[in-house]
Design a protein around this motif. Structure first.
Motif, PDB file in Angstrom:
ATOM      1  N   GLY A   1       0.845  -1.186   0.000  1.00 19.64           N
ATOM      2  CA  GLY A   1       0.000   0.000   0.000  1.00 19.64           C
ATOM      3  C   GLY A   1       0.878   1.232   0.000  1.00 19.64           C
ATOM      4  O   GLY A   1       1.927   1.247   0.653  1.00 19.64           O
ATOM      5  N   TYR A   2       0.454   2.249  -0.711  1.00 15.92           N
ATOM      6  CA  TYR A   2       1.296   3.424  -0.914  1.00 15.92           C
ATOM      7  C   TYR A   2       0.497   4.708  -0.804  1.00 15.92           C
ATOM      8  O   TYR A   2      -0.696   4.736  -1.059  1.00 15.92           O
ATOM      9  CB  TYR A   2       1.951   3.368  -2.310  1.00 15.92           C
ATOM     10  N   GLU A   3       1.208   5.769  -0.462  1.00 20.21           N
ATOM     11  CA  GLU A   3       0.638   7.106  -0.426  1.00 20.21           C
ATOM     12  C   GLU A   3       1.404   7.971  -1.413  1.00 20.21           C
ATOM     13  O   GLU A   3       2.643   7.985  -1.417  1.00 20.21           O
ATOM     14  CB  GLU A   3       0.782   7.705   0.972  1.00 20.21           C
ATOM     15  N   GLN A   4       0.681   8.704  -2.225  1.00 21.15           N
ATOM     16  CA  GLN A   4       1.311   9.614  -3.166  1.00 21.15           C
ATOM     17  C   GLN A   4       1.958  10.766  -2.403  1.00 21.15           C
ATOM     18  O   GLN A   4       1.317  11.353  -1.531  1.00 21.15           O
ATOM     19  CB  GLN A   4       0.276  10.170  -4.143  1.00 21.15           C
ATOM     20  N   VAL A   5       3.189  11.097  -2.726  1.00 15.86           N
ATOM     21  CA  VAL A   5       3.852  12.218  -2.071  1.00 15.86           C
ATOM     22  C   VAL A   5       4.109  13.372  -3.043  1.00 15.86           C
ATOM     23  O   VAL A   5       4.331  14.498  -2.612  1.00 15.86           O
ATOM     24  CB  VAL A   5       5.170  11.798  -1.392  1.00 15.86           C
ATOM     25  N   ARG A   6       4.054  13.093  -4.337  1.00 14.40           N
ATOM     26  CA  ARG A   6       4.240  14.174  -5.323  1.00 14.40           C
ATOM     27  C   ARG A   6       3.708  13.714  -6.659  1.00 14.40           C
ATOM     28  O   ARG A   6       3.806  12.551  -7.015  1.00 14.40           O
ATOM     29  CB  ARG A   6       5.722  14.486  -5.446  1.00 14.40           C
ATOM     30  N   ALA A   7       3.149  14.647  -7.415  1.00 12.65           N
ATOM     31  CA  ALA A   7       2.698  14.396  -8.791  1.00 12.65           C
ATOM     32  C   ALA A   7       3.244  15.502  -9.672  1.00 12.65           C
ATOM     33  O   ALA A   7       3.293  16.662  -9.263  1.00 12.65           O
ATOM     34  CB  ALA A   7       1.189  14.348  -8.854  1.00 12.65           C
ATOM     35  N   VAL A   8       3.639  15.153 -10.855  1.00  9.93           N
ATOM     36  CA  VAL A   8       4.156  16.121 -11.825  1.00  9.93           C
ATOM     37  C   VAL A   8       3.289  16.063 -13.073  1.00  9.93           C
ATOM     38  O   VAL A   8       2.929  14.994 -13.519  1.00  9.93           O
ATOM     39  CB  VAL A   8       5.613  15.820 -12.186  1.00  9.93           C
TER      40      VAL A   8
END
Length: 105
Positions: free
Chosen positions: A98-105
């Motif tokens: 399971g993961y959490e987004q920390v940045r999107a470009v």
């Protein structure tokens, strides 16, 4: 198109190594798994299954969720084990997280 929203910052992901000759069946089983996920799980947003261009038996899946609680509730349903098991049975290896987004470009 896979869009990133403030609601879709949490992901379940799988790294699947499928047994030779079983890729088509794996794709069908994964599709059934995520179709059930979409129909029966509040908080599910969308999913993608991608295939390695260099290794046709290697797949990576991503499922976007509203929040970690919805993702956890999904895994606790009795049907989850059946659907997941139908995919896992066709693999020589599988890693999930399971993961959490920390940045999107």
């Amino acid at each position: 198109m896979f869009t990133v929203t403030e609601q879709g910052k949490y992901y379940a992901s799988g790294n699947w190594r499928v047994t030779d000759g079983m890729a088509d069946q794996f794709i069908d089983n994964w599709t059934a798994f995520l179709t059930w996920t979409q129909e029966a799980n509040d908080g599910f947003l969308q999913a993608r299954l991608i295939r390695d261009l260099q290794d046709p038996n290697h797949f990576v899946s991503f499922a976007a969720w509203r929040d970690p609680a919805a993702m956890s509730a999904w895994k606790e349903k009795p049907e989850f084990a059946e659907h997941f098991g139908n995919c896992r049975a066709l693999c020589t290896d599988m890693q999930a997280g399971g993961y959490e987004q920390v940045r999107a470009v």
